[in-house]
Design a protein around this motif. Structure first.
Motif, PDB file in Angstrom:
ATOM      1  N   MET A   1      43.696  10.279  10.924  1.00 49.68           N
ATOM      2  CA  MET A   1      42.753   9.210  11.068  1.00 49.68           C
ATOM      3  C   MET A   1      42.463   8.628   9.675  1.00 49.68           C
ATOM      4  O   MET A   1      42.244   9.373   8.728  1.00 49.68           O
ATOM      5  CB  MET A   1      41.470   9.744  11.703  1.00 49.68           C
ATOM      6  N   PRO A   2      42.461   7.260   9.538  1.00 51.89           N
ATOM      7  CA  PRO A   2      42.220   6.665   8.221  1.00 51.89           C
ATOM      8  C   PRO A   2      40.802   6.949   7.723  1.00 51.89           C
ATOM      9  O   PRO A   2      39.855   6.993   8.500  1.00 51.89           O
ATOM     10  CB  PRO A   2      42.442   5.180   8.434  1.00 51.89           C
ATOM     11  N   ARG A   3      40.736   7.101   6.440  1.00 57.57           N
ATOM     12  CA  ARG A   3      39.452   7.381   5.813  1.00 57.57           C
ATOM     13  C   ARG A   3      38.681   6.077   5.633  1.00 57.57           C
ATOM     14  O   ARG A   3      39.252   5.062   5.218  1.00 57.57           O
ATOM     15  CB  ARG A   3      39.717   8.025   4.463  1.00 57.57           C
ATOM     16  N   THR A   4      37.409   6.057   5.914  1.00 58.05           N
ATOM     17  CA  THR A   4      36.596   4.855   5.733  1.00 58.05           C
ATOM     18  C   THR A   4      36.238   4.699   4.257  1.00 58.05           C
ATOM     19  O   THR A   4      36.047   5.682   3.536  1.00 58.05           O
ATOM     20  CB  THR A   4      35.302   4.915   6.575  1.00 58.05           C
ATOM     21  N   ASN A   6      33.905   3.567   1.122  1.00 60.18           N
ATOM     22  CA  ASN A   6      32.487   3.395   0.840  1.00 60.18           C
ATOM     23  C   ASN A   6      32.288   2.109   0.028  1.00 60.18           C
ATOM     24  O   ASN A   6      33.240   1.471  -0.416  1.00 60.18           O
ATOM     25  CB  ASN A   6      31.900   4.622   0.131  1.00 60.18           C
ATOM     26  N   ILE A   7      31.067   1.728  -0.159  1.00 57.33           N
ATOM     27  CA  ILE A   7      30.715   0.482  -0.834  1.00 57.33           C
ATOM     28  C   ILE A   7      31.276   0.434  -2.253  1.00 57.33           C
ATOM     29  O   ILE A   7      31.815  -0.586  -2.686  1.00 57.33           O
ATOM     30  CB  ILE A   7      29.180   0.278  -0.851  1.00 57.33           C
ATOM     31  N   LYS A   8      31.185   1.530  -2.997  1.00 55.55           N
ATOM     32  CA  LYS A   8      31.672   1.537  -4.382  1.00 55.55           C
ATOM     33  C   LYS A   8      33.181   1.299  -4.433  1.00 55.55           C
ATOM     34  O   LYS A   8      33.678   0.591  -5.306  1.00 55.55           O
ATOM     35  CB  LYS A   8      31.302   2.847  -5.071  1.00 55.55           C
ATOM     36  N   THR A   9      33.909   1.889  -3.517  1.00 52.73           N
ATOM     37  CA  THR A   9      35.355   1.701  -3.479  1.00 52.73           C
ATOM     38  C   THR A   9      35.693   0.246  -3.160  1.00 52.73           C
ATOM     39  O   THR A   9      36.578  -0.352  -3.780  1.00 52.73           O
ATOM     40  CB  THR A   9      35.986   2.631  -2.410  1.00 52.73           C
TER      41      THR A   9
END
Length: 72
Positions: A1-4, A6-9
């Motif tokens: 499953m793909p990793r979500t 985060n805002i910083k990324t």
């Protein structure tokens, strides 16, 4: 499953993409300026060539202008 992400990324990717776009725009602007300069150089060379041809010709100014106007 793909990793979500985060805002910083996501923000880091945005900054990186903006920087890439800025560099590409600079390259495009430089290429555009070079093309404009080449068109201007071509135009000047054509004018010089035309003036030399007129200078070598034994036609009068009126004859040359009449010829050019009739072929416009």
């Amino acid at each position: 499953m793909p990793r979500t992400k985060n805002i910083k990324t996501i923000e880091a990717e945005i900054s990186q993409t903006e920087e890439q776009l800025r560099r590409l725009k600079e390259r495009c602007d430089k290429a555009s300026q070079k093309l404009d300069a080449l068109y201007e150089l071509k135009k000047r060379r054509e004018q010089e060539e035309l003036l030399k041809a007129i200078d070598k010709s034994n036609r009068t100014k009126a004859e040359i202008l009449a010829f050019l106007e009739s072929h416009a």
